[in-house]
Design an enzyme around this catalytic site. Structure first.
Site, PDB file in Angstrom:
ATOM      1  N   LYS A  26      17.222  36.221  34.815  1.00 26.12           N
ATOM      2  CA  LYS A  26      17.470  36.127  33.384  1.00 26.12           C
ATOM      3  C   LYS A  26      18.567  37.115  33.020  1.00 26.12           C
ATOM      4  O   LYS A  26      18.731  38.138  33.684  1.00 26.12           O
ATOM      5  CB  LYS A  26      16.167  36.467  32.647  1.00 26.12           C
ATOM      6  CG  LYS A  26      16.151  36.119  31.191  1.00 26.12           C
ATOM      7  CD  LYS A  26      14.710  35.982  30.724  1.00 26.12           C
ATOM      8  CE  LYS A  26      14.630  35.707  29.257  1.00 26.12           C
ATOM      9  NZ  LYS A  26      13.315  35.214  28.862  1.00 26.12           N
ATOM     10  N   ASP A  41      17.680  32.424  24.374  1.00 27.96           N
ATOM     11  CA  ASP A  41      16.741  31.735  25.258  1.00 27.96           C
ATOM     12  C   ASP A  41      15.518  31.307  24.450  1.00 27.96           C
ATOM     13  O   ASP A  41      14.420  31.804  24.630  1.00 27.96           O
ATOM     14  CB  ASP A  41      16.348  32.707  26.383  1.00 27.96           C
ATOM     15  CG  ASP A  41      15.314  32.121  27.317  1.00 27.96           C
ATOM     16  OD1 ASP A  41      15.346  30.909  27.550  1.00 27.96           O
ATOM     17  OD2 ASP A  41      14.479  32.887  27.811  1.00 27.96           O
TER      18      ASP A  41
END
Ligand code: RNT
Ligand code: ZN
Length: 421
Positions: free
Chosen positions: A230, A296
């Site tokens: 991430k 996200d």
């Protein structure tokens, strides 16, 4: 629409596609060979079935919305999954998180066992589904500080190492029992809100934790390991320990897969472009299909530009066995079963669209330096009746047409979901 008119419209579309060198029958043969792993956590807002589940807070994840009808127990979740799967063409997989076990009381995460998932296994067998699995290194008091496998304290790392080891064992159990590998994907929230004093130490701890976790080897026919990176999360804006570079370097060295989540990169970065870049050397890849809106945000997948580009790359992978597709989003602001169906069908439509591209024409134009034609053919296909091909596919696969599935979901909402409160 009746069967004859669906068939007639398909034949017309097929002829038009043939004129530009595209074989629609062939595309429809290939489409069902792509499996989608359907994520159980969309059904209940990532809550799971531990007796005292803690909030997602601190994990960088956020579910918003309070639409009625959330699955409250394993029976309801399976019922919802069955409903969704019946509306998605093709044969798929179901992706479980470890907190969805049937625990019968309190069980520590480092003591999870295959037995807690026997119910899921039996269900999968009964419905001809395969299973994937995920360790849950969040929503837990020991993850409250946002650090797990890279926590400075050894005993905390040890707890999470044991948890992930237990989860790999469960995945391998699925793989063995279902005679098809199970993918174990690992994502951890670890990171820092602000400038780290030292970026090295956490990454060294994470590296060492992974080494311990992967000490136990399983046959790839039972278990495939994947590592999900991430760029940043809520509360980990300055530093994420498991970044893309970190896992890519690790995975290449150790023969593991990386998982690319469409929400986990800089918004202008193209995940589509990464597929061939990572796979040219023969590597394997898992994709988390999601839709980030500004961040996200895990919005439900639609057939947008990014999914379109990713689908084109998926169908271009020479060894299709090496690319794995999974959904990953959670939206609590709408009918959750419909959210599964919408996202999954959007991906299938994206794949179909990619299979129907006049690839030869595009390549020819590119090789001849005819850049105008290269763009022209892309635009040209947009005017072709691709929806007729999709409808025919739905008919073939015995699922509702595009114009029909929403009605089925509304019916299910009325008869089942709305009675849950
Ligand atoms: C989090 C990752 C991860 C989760 C699931 C619930 O940002 O995308 O894949 O969404 O494990
Ligand atoms: Zn993900």
């Amino acid at each position: 629409m009746d069967q004859t008119s669906i068939e007639r419209k398909y034949d017309e579309a097929k002829d038009k596609l043939a004129e530009i060198g595209v074989n629609a029958d062939q595309a429809l043969k290939q489409l069902p060979t792509y499996q989608l792993s359907i994520h159980c956590w969309q059904g209940d807002d990532v809550r799971g079935f531990e007796p005292s589940s803690s909030e997602l807070t601190g994990s960088g994840l956020q579910v918003t919305g309070n639409y009625p009808g959330r699955a409250r127990n394993v029976q309801e979740l399976r019922q919802d999954l069955e409903e969704a799967i019946a509306l998605i063409p093709g044969r798929h997989r179901v992706n479980l998180h470890s907190i969805y076990g049937e625990f019968n009381g309190r069980v520590e995460r480092n003591e999870y066992e295959p037995g807690h998932f026997r119910g899921w296994l039996e269900w999968a067998k009964a419905h001809n589904l395969e299973l994937d699995f995920n360790a849950t290194c969040f929503a837990h008091p020991k993850a409250a500080g946002g650090m797990t496998l890279s926590h400075p304290r050894k005993e905390i790392r040890k707890f999470w190492i044991e948890h992930v080891k237990a989860c790999r064992k469960i995945a391998a159990f699925f793989g063995r029992e279902l005679k098809s590998y199970s993918i174990h994907n690992l994502w951890i929230p670890d990171g820092l809100k602000d400038r780290p004093a030292n970026r090295w130490s956490y990454r060294q701890w994470l590296f060492d934790s992974l080494e311990e976790i992967f000490e136990t080897e399983y046959s790839q026919t039972q278990l495939k390991d994947s590592l999900e990176s991430k760029l940043f999360g809520l509360g980990t804006e300055a530093y994420v320990v498991g970044s893309h570079e970190f896992y890519l370097a690790y995975a290449l060295q150790k023969g593991k897969m990386v998982c690319l989540d469409l929400g986990h990169f800089h918004p202008t970065e193209s995940i589509a472009d990464k597929i061939s870049a990572i796979m040219t050397g023969g590597g394997e890849l898992l994709l988390h299909l999601s839709r980030g809106v500004r961040w996200d945000s895990d919005h439900v997948v639609l057939l947008n530009d990014e999914i379109e580009a990713v689908c084109e790359e998926i169908v271009a992978v020479p060894d299709q066995e090496k690319i794995h597709l999974a959904l990953d989003y959670f939206d609590a602001s709408m009918n959750r079963v419909g959210a599964w169906v919408l996202g999954a069908r959007a991906v299938e439509q994206g794949l179909l669209q990619a299979l129907l591209l006049p690839g030869k024409k595009l390549e020819e134009a590119e090789l001849q330096g005819d850049n105008l034609s290269k763009l022209y053919w892309r635009q040209y296909v947009r005017d072709l009746p691709l929806a007729a091909v999709w409808d025919y596919y739905c008919l073939m696969m015995d699922v509702p047409l595009e114009s029909e599935w929403l009605g089925k979901i509304k019916e299910y909402e009325k008869n089942v979901l709305s009675r849950r409160n």
